[in-house]
Design an enzyme around this catalytic site. Structure first.
Site, PDB file in Angstrom:
ATOM      1  N   LYS A 141       0.827  -1.195   0.000  1.00 24.18           N
ATOM      2  CA  LYS A 141       0.000   0.000   0.000  1.00 24.18           C
ATOM      3  C   LYS A 141       0.864   1.249   0.000  1.00 24.18           C
ATOM      4  O   LYS A 141       1.914   1.291   0.651  1.00 24.18           O
ATOM      5  CB  LYS A 141      -0.897   0.042   1.239  1.00 24.18           C
ATOM      6  CG  LYS A 141      -2.148  -0.778   1.144  1.00 24.18           C
ATOM      7  CD  LYS A 141      -3.016  -0.485   2.343  1.00 24.18           C
ATOM      8  CE  LYS A 141      -4.404  -1.051   2.165  1.00 24.18           C
ATOM      9  NZ  LYS A 141      -5.259  -0.709   3.307  1.00 24.18           N
ATOM     10  N   HIS A 191     -15.944  -4.675   2.737  1.00 28.00           N
ATOM     11  CA  HIS A 191     -15.353  -3.350   2.949  1.00 28.00           C
ATOM     12  C   HIS A 191     -16.496  -2.434   3.394  1.00 28.00           C
ATOM     13  O   HIS A 191     -17.387  -2.121   2.610  1.00 28.00           O
ATOM     14  CB  HIS A 191     -14.734  -2.849   1.648  1.00 28.00           C
ATOM     15  CG  HIS A 191     -13.984  -1.568   1.779  1.00 28.00           C
ATOM     16  ND1 HIS A 191     -12.742  -1.384   1.222  1.00 28.00           N
ATOM     17  CD2 HIS A 191     -14.284  -0.400   2.387  1.00 28.00           C
ATOM     18  CE1 HIS A 191     -12.314  -0.160   1.493  1.00 28.00           C
ATOM     19  NE2 HIS A 191     -13.249   0.459   2.200  1.00 28.00           N
ATOM     20  N   LYS A 220     -13.627   1.256  -5.829  1.00 24.82           N
ATOM     21  CA  LYS A 220     -15.016   0.887  -5.602  1.00 24.82           C
ATOM     22  C   LYS A 220     -15.841   1.009  -6.882  1.00 24.82           C
ATOM     23  O   LYS A 220     -15.626   1.916  -7.685  1.00 24.82           O
ATOM     24  CB  LYS A 220     -15.592   1.764  -4.495  1.00 24.82           C
ATOM     25  CG  LYS A 220     -14.859   1.600  -3.172  1.00 24.82           C
ATOM     26  CD  LYS A 220     -15.080   2.763  -2.233  1.00 24.82           C
ATOM     27  CE  LYS A 220     -14.217   2.645  -0.996  1.00 24.82           C
ATOM     28  NZ  LYS A 220     -14.268   3.853  -0.144  1.00 24.82           N
ATOM     29  N   GLU A 270      -8.195   2.381   7.165  1.00 18.61           N
ATOM     30  CA  GLU A 270      -7.604   3.700   6.969  1.00 18.61           C
ATOM     31  C   GLU A 270      -8.650   4.778   7.203  1.00 18.61           C
ATOM     32  O   GLU A 270      -9.851   4.499   7.305  1.00 18.61           O
ATOM     33  CB  GLU A 270      -7.040   3.850   5.552  1.00 18.61           C
ATOM     34  CG  GLU A 270      -8.101   3.766   4.456  1.00 18.61           C
ATOM     35  CD  GLU A 270      -7.515   3.730   3.058  1.00 18.61           C
ATOM     36  OE1 GLU A 270      -6.371   3.227   2.919  1.00 18.61           O
ATOM     37  OE2 GLU A 270      -8.173   4.193   2.128  1.00 18.61           O
ATOM     38  N   ASN A 272     -10.137   8.272   5.479  1.00 19.43           N
ATOM     39  CA  ASN A 272     -10.201   9.175   4.334  1.00 19.43           C
ATOM     40  C   ASN A 272     -10.614  10.539   4.866  1.00 19.43           C
ATOM     41  O   ASN A 272     -11.777  10.753   5.209  1.00 19.43           O
ATOM     42  CB  ASN A 272     -11.193   8.676   3.283  1.00 19.43           C
ATOM     43  CG  ASN A 272     -10.604   7.535   2.477  1.00 19.43           C
ATOM     44  OD1 ASN A 272      -9.542   7.658   1.885  1.00 19.43           O
ATOM     45  ND2 ASN A 272     -11.266   6.397   2.480  1.00 19.43           N
ATOM     46  N   ARG A 274     -11.593  13.437   3.953  1.00 19.71           N
ATOM     47  CA  ARG A 274     -12.177  14.247   2.876  1.00 19.71           C
ATOM     48  C   ARG A 274     -13.601  13.776   2.642  1.00 19.71           C
ATOM     49  O   ARG A 274     -14.046  12.793   3.222  1.00 19.71           O
ATOM     50  CB  ARG A 274     -11.369  14.072   1.593  1.00 19.71           C
ATOM     51  CG  ARG A 274     -11.182  12.591   1.228  1.00 19.71           C
ATOM     52  CD  ARG A 274     -10.447  12.386  -0.062  1.00 19.71           C
ATOM     53  NE  ARG A 274     -10.007  11.021  -0.248  1.00 19.71           N
ATOM     54  CZ  ARG A 274     -10.736  10.020  -0.695  1.00 19.71           C
ATOM     55  NH1 ARG A 274     -12.020  10.229  -0.960  1.00 19.71           N
ATOM     56  NH2 ARG A 274     -10.254   8.814  -0.869  1.00 19.71           N
ATOM     57  N   VAL A 277     -16.180   9.908  -2.749  1.00 16.79           N
ATOM     58  CA  VAL A 277     -16.900   9.790  -4.025  1.00 16.79           C
ATOM     59  C   VAL A 277     -18.328   9.309  -3.774  1.00 16.79           C
ATOM     60  O   VAL A 277     -19.281   9.774  -4.400  1.00 16.79           O
ATOM     61  CB  VAL A 277     -16.175   8.805  -4.965  1.00 16.79           C
ATOM     62  CG1 VAL A 277     -16.917   8.686  -6.295  1.00 16.79           C
ATOM     63  CG2 VAL A 277     -14.732   9.222  -5.195  1.00 16.79           C
TER      64      VAL A 277
END
Length: 538
Positions: A141, A191, A220, A270, A272, A274, A277
């Site tokens: 990663k 996920h 995704k 993790e 994100n 922000r 999408v």
């Protein structure tokens, strides 16, 4: 602080989405446009447009904001959205950054640091370390960034060196940072991510989850809320863990904490830092405007608990300019574009626009909601049936196949879905049930995902006849590596040339043992789809 004018340091559909939220609040909008992106839809829809040298150049966005009198900058997603140095530079320039604090981005954006923080907050994490410590299969990663860039699954030690090299190049090209790490890879998890909202006064709320298990190239494809795998007790545990992590890093604004779900056990993946999408899925399912909430946080408002709960089921798919079977990006001019008016559609292009190779090839997001999950999927399927795109190859046939697939309809999809059910493959008449529903081997770990057998498909081997053959570019892109020389003997599946398009690498491999007769390209060449790259002979 009042925001009268806002610059979006991004492009495409997310810029348009932020513009709509600003228009609803009477906020003026400024678009930035790179030299190779002039005339794009987001530039046509903004109140003002400023040309910049590139979307990854933070000083250019700040210059454009100062030039136009904007008080705030919204980073969207991708590009500089999770770049702490950018957020710090924006605030140092006396502007409002519509997002997390630089400190929170640093603590949450570095995936290794984030995992250490999560573990310290009592949140379970995936094992991380050197390959010999964590074993195979493992995931390489990128330490920063997202969107599937800089990620590789490695199942055998012999594959490791090439995968590390490719992942590092991809991360450097997408995020300007080639730092990598190794993580234990789970073969068939779900996920699931928790959407968070936090203000600068220390209040942190969970807005529920999204299930994003169906992915290709680690990106995704379909997202839905609520997840068919969660019940209230598991939802509460995952939300509590996400909130604990957010508090540990002093989070502000919208953010998403991502987890892998294995049965009823979840593992931190993790943060994100922000807007995502897939944020429209949450908006449609709970009835809140997430961008409006981001703006409220940016103004310094103290937010009351929105008491978020799922009122409807929502499903989103991403319409891309890409091959519907191998998902390689495509380019071209959209000669006809008909998008359904029966559901929500967030488009980033219009009829007549060009989809190039420099940026993400997303055309639109289609989001359907319903009182039940079957109703939402039915409405999405009907909208996809109405959708028409001409002039560029898209994944539309794949999306229609996907939404109708019995495993998707049953809510059983894991991250291995597209391995076990390859795109556009024959749909099984019935799914395994009982003890056969989960792959297993006696006294051994479950096998790696592989395509289900198709009894109707003819078996065939690739046989070399001794004739010369030419390998062509599967999509338009840039040659970033020529891995062989003329006269080299190569093995089956050996990489010959590596192409890059939309910041993703695609190796072109030898179909059989052969000798490289002629190489037609050099590193740095930009090629069209179908261009001859390498000629082989026996």
């Amino acid at each position: 602080m009042e925001i009268r004018k806002l610059l979006v340091a991004n492009r495409g559909e997310i810029a348009l989405r932020v513009f709509r939220a600003c228009a609803a609040e009477g906020i003026g909008t400024i678009a930035v446009v790179a030299p190779d992106d002039r005339g794009s839809l987001h530039a046509r829809e903004a109140g003002e447009v400023v040309e910049i040298a590139g979307y990854l150049q933070s000083e250019e966005h700040i210059r454009a904001a100062k030039q136009t009198g904007a008080e705030a900058i919204h980073p969207g997603y991708g590009f500089l959205a999770e770049n702490a140095d950018f957020a710090e530079a924006v605030e140092a320039a006396g502007l409002v950054f519509v997002g997390p604090t630089p400190e929170a981005l640093r603590r949450g954006g570095d995936k290794l640091e984030a995992k250490r923080t999560a573990e310290g907050a009592g949140v379970p994490v995936l094992p991380t370390g050197e390959p010999e410590q964590i074993g195979f299969p493992l995931m390489i990663k990128a330490a920063v960034g997202g969107g599937g860039r800089g990620m590789r699954v490695v199942r055998e030690p012999a594959e490791l060196a090439d995968a590390v090299e490719a992942a590092g190049r991809e991360a450097k090209g997408a995020f300007g940072d080639e730092t990598l790490f190794f993580e234990r890879y789970l073969e068939r998890p779900r996920h699931v991510e928790i959407q968070l909202l936090a203000d600068e006064h220390g209040r942190v709320y969970s807005l529920g989850e999204r299930d994003c298990s169906i992915q290709r190239r680690h990106q995704k494809v379909l997202e839905e809320a609520p997840s068919p795998a969660l019940d209230p007790e598991l939802r509460e545990r995952m939300s509590d863990a996400a909130i604990a992590f957010a508090r540990a890093i002093g989070y502000r604004s919208l953010g998403t904490v991502e987890f892998l779900l294995d049965g009823r056990d979840f593992l931190f993946l993790e943060l994100n830092g922000r807007i995502q999408v897939e944020h429209p899925v949450t908006e449609e399912a709970i009835g809140l405007d997430l961008v409006a909430l981001q703006l409220a946080v940016a103004r310094g408002e103290q937010l009351d608990d929105p008491q978020a709960s799922f009122r409807r089921h929502a499903v989103e798919v991403r319409l891309y300019a890409e091959d519907p079977v191998d998902f390689l990006p495509q380019a071209g001019t959209i000669q006809r574009l008909r998008l359904s008016g029966s559901i929500r559609v967030d488009a980033g292009v219009a009829e007549g626009d060009e989809v190039g190779v420099a940026y993400d090839p997303m055309i639109a997001k289609l989001i359907a909601s319903g009182a039940t999950r079957p109703e939402a999927l039915d409405r999405l399927g009907a909208a996809l049936a109405e959708t028409e795109v001409e002039g560029v190859t898209t994944n539309l046939p794949f999306l229609r196949w996907l939404v109708a697939h019995p495993a998707v309809r049953a809510g059983l999809a894991t991250t291995a879905f597209l391995t076990e059910f390859p795109a556009l493959s024959a749909v099984p008449t019935r799914l395994p049930s009982g003890p056969w529903a989960t792959p297993w081997r006696l006294n051994l770990p479950p096998p790696a995902p592989h395509p289900v057998p198709d009894p109707d498909a003819p078996s065939h081997d690739h046989r070399h006849t001794g004739e010369q053959s030419a390998l062509t570019a599967p999509m338009p892109g840039t040659v970033i590596r020529v891995a062989v020389a003329e006269g080299d003997r190569v093995e089956a599946r050996q990489p010959l040339v590596v192409l890059e398009a939309m910041k993703m690498e695609t190796p072109v491999v030898s179909p059989y043992e052969a000798v490289v007769r002629k190489i037609h390209v050099s590193e740095g060449d930009r090629v069209a789809g179908g261009t001859i790259l390498v000629e082989l002979e026996d």
